[in-house]
Design a protein around this motif. Sequence first.
Motif, short mmCIF file in Angstrom:
data_model
loop_
_atom_site.label_atom_id
_atom_site.label_comp_id
_atom_site.label_asym_id
_atom_site.label_seq_id
_atom_site.Cartn_x
_atom_site.Cartn_y
_atom_site.Cartn_z
N GLN A 50 0.85 -1.19 0.00
CA GLN A 50 0.00 0.00 0.00
C GLN A 50 0.89 1.23 0.00
O GLN A 50 1.62 1.47 0.98
CB GLN A 50 -0.95 0.01 1.19
N ALA A 51 0.81 1.99 -1.08
CA ALA A 51 1.56 3.23 -1.21
C ALA A 51 0.82 4.36 -0.51
O ALA A 51 -0.41 4.28 -0.32
CB ALA A 51 1.77 3.56 -2.67
N PRO A 52 1.53 5.41 -0.15
CA PRO A 52 0.88 6.54 0.54
C PRO A 52 -0.28 7.10 -0.28
O PRO A 52 -0.13 7.38 -1.47
CB PRO A 52 2.01 7.57 0.67
N GLY A 53 -1.45 7.21 0.34
CA GLY A 53 -2.59 7.81 -0.32
C GLY A 53 -3.28 6.92 -1.33
O GLY A 53 -4.20 7.37 -2.04
N LYS A 54 -2.88 5.65 -1.41
CA LYS A 54 -3.47 4.73 -2.38
C LYS A 54 -4.04 3.50 -1.69
O LYS A 54 -3.72 3.23 -0.52
CB LYS A 54 -2.43 4.31 -3.42
N GLY A 55 -4.84 2.75 -2.41
CA GLY A 55 -5.39 1.52 -1.87
C GLY A 55 -4.40 0.38 -1.95
O GLY A 55 -3.34 0.50 -2.57
N PRO A 56 -4.71 -0.73 -1.34
CA PRO A 56 -3.82 -1.89 -1.39
C PRO A 56 -3.67 -2.42 -2.82
O PRO A 56 -4.63 -2.38 -3.60
CB PRO A 56 -4.54 -2.92 -0.50
N GLU A 57 -2.48 -2.89 -3.12
CA GLU A 57 -2.17 -3.47 -4.43
C GLU A 57 -1.57 -4.85 -4.21
O GLU A 57 -0.56 -5.00 -3.53
CB GLU A 57 -1.18 -2.58 -5.19
N TRP A 58 -2.19 -5.86 -4.82
CA TRP A 58 -1.63 -7.20 -4.76
C TRP A 58 -0.32 -7.21 -5.54
O TRP A 58 -0.26 -6.72 -6.67
CB TRP A 58 -2.61 -8.20 -5.34
N VAL A 59 0.73 -7.82 -4.96
CA VAL A 59 2.05 -7.84 -5.58
C VAL A 59 2.38 -9.22 -6.15
O VAL A 59 2.80 -9.34 -7.30
CB VAL A 59 3.12 -7.42 -4.55
N SER A 60 2.19 -10.25 -5.31
CA SER A 60 2.56 -11.59 -5.77
C SER A 60 1.90 -12.63 -4.90
O SER A 60 1.41 -12.34 -3.80
CB SER A 60 4.08 -11.78 -5.74
N GLY A 61 1.91 -13.86 -5.40
CA GLY A 61 1.39 -14.98 -4.65
C GLY A 61 2.24 -16.21 -4.88
O GLY A 61 2.99 -16.29 -5.86
N ILE A 62 2.12 -17.16 -3.97
CA ILE A 62 2.87 -18.41 -4.08
C ILE A 62 2.01 -19.52 -3.50
O ILE A 62 1.32 -19.32 -2.49
CB ILE A 62 4.24 -18.29 -3.36
N ASN A 63 2.06 -20.70 -4.14
CA ASN A 63 1.24 -21.78 -3.60
C ASN A 63 1.91 -22.41 -2.38
O ASN A 63 3.05 -22.07 -2.02
CB ASN A 63 0.92 -22.80 -4.69
#
Length: 114
Positions: A39-52
């Motif tokens: 989550q960057a300042p002033g922005k909503g959450p952003e999915w970055v990556s996933g792993i099983n």
Amino acid sequence: EEQLVESGGGLVQPGGSLRLSCAASRFTFGNYDMNWVRQAPGKGPEWVSGINYSGGITYSADSVKGRFTTSRDNAKNTLFLQMNGLRPEDTAVYYCATRFFDIWGQGTQVTVSS
């Protein structure tokens, strides 16, 4: 209570690298798919990556593909995010979370600036 604790954030110059860690406790880490979210300042959450759960399959957002690598060590109950080629727009608080986002860490700050 289940717990995730991130570490490894900090201040880095553009083009630099950081490795984030997420230590899991009080649940069976090796049974869970995991995510990194920022989550960057002033922005909503952003999915970055996933792993099983086994680490054999990973997914990345287009914004980080080719620069960030997600991995895990189930024997050490730890999730990792290797970040290379960092850019100012990668500045954010980085969180690890379980697959369905029911368990979150407290976050670690990453700042990319010269």
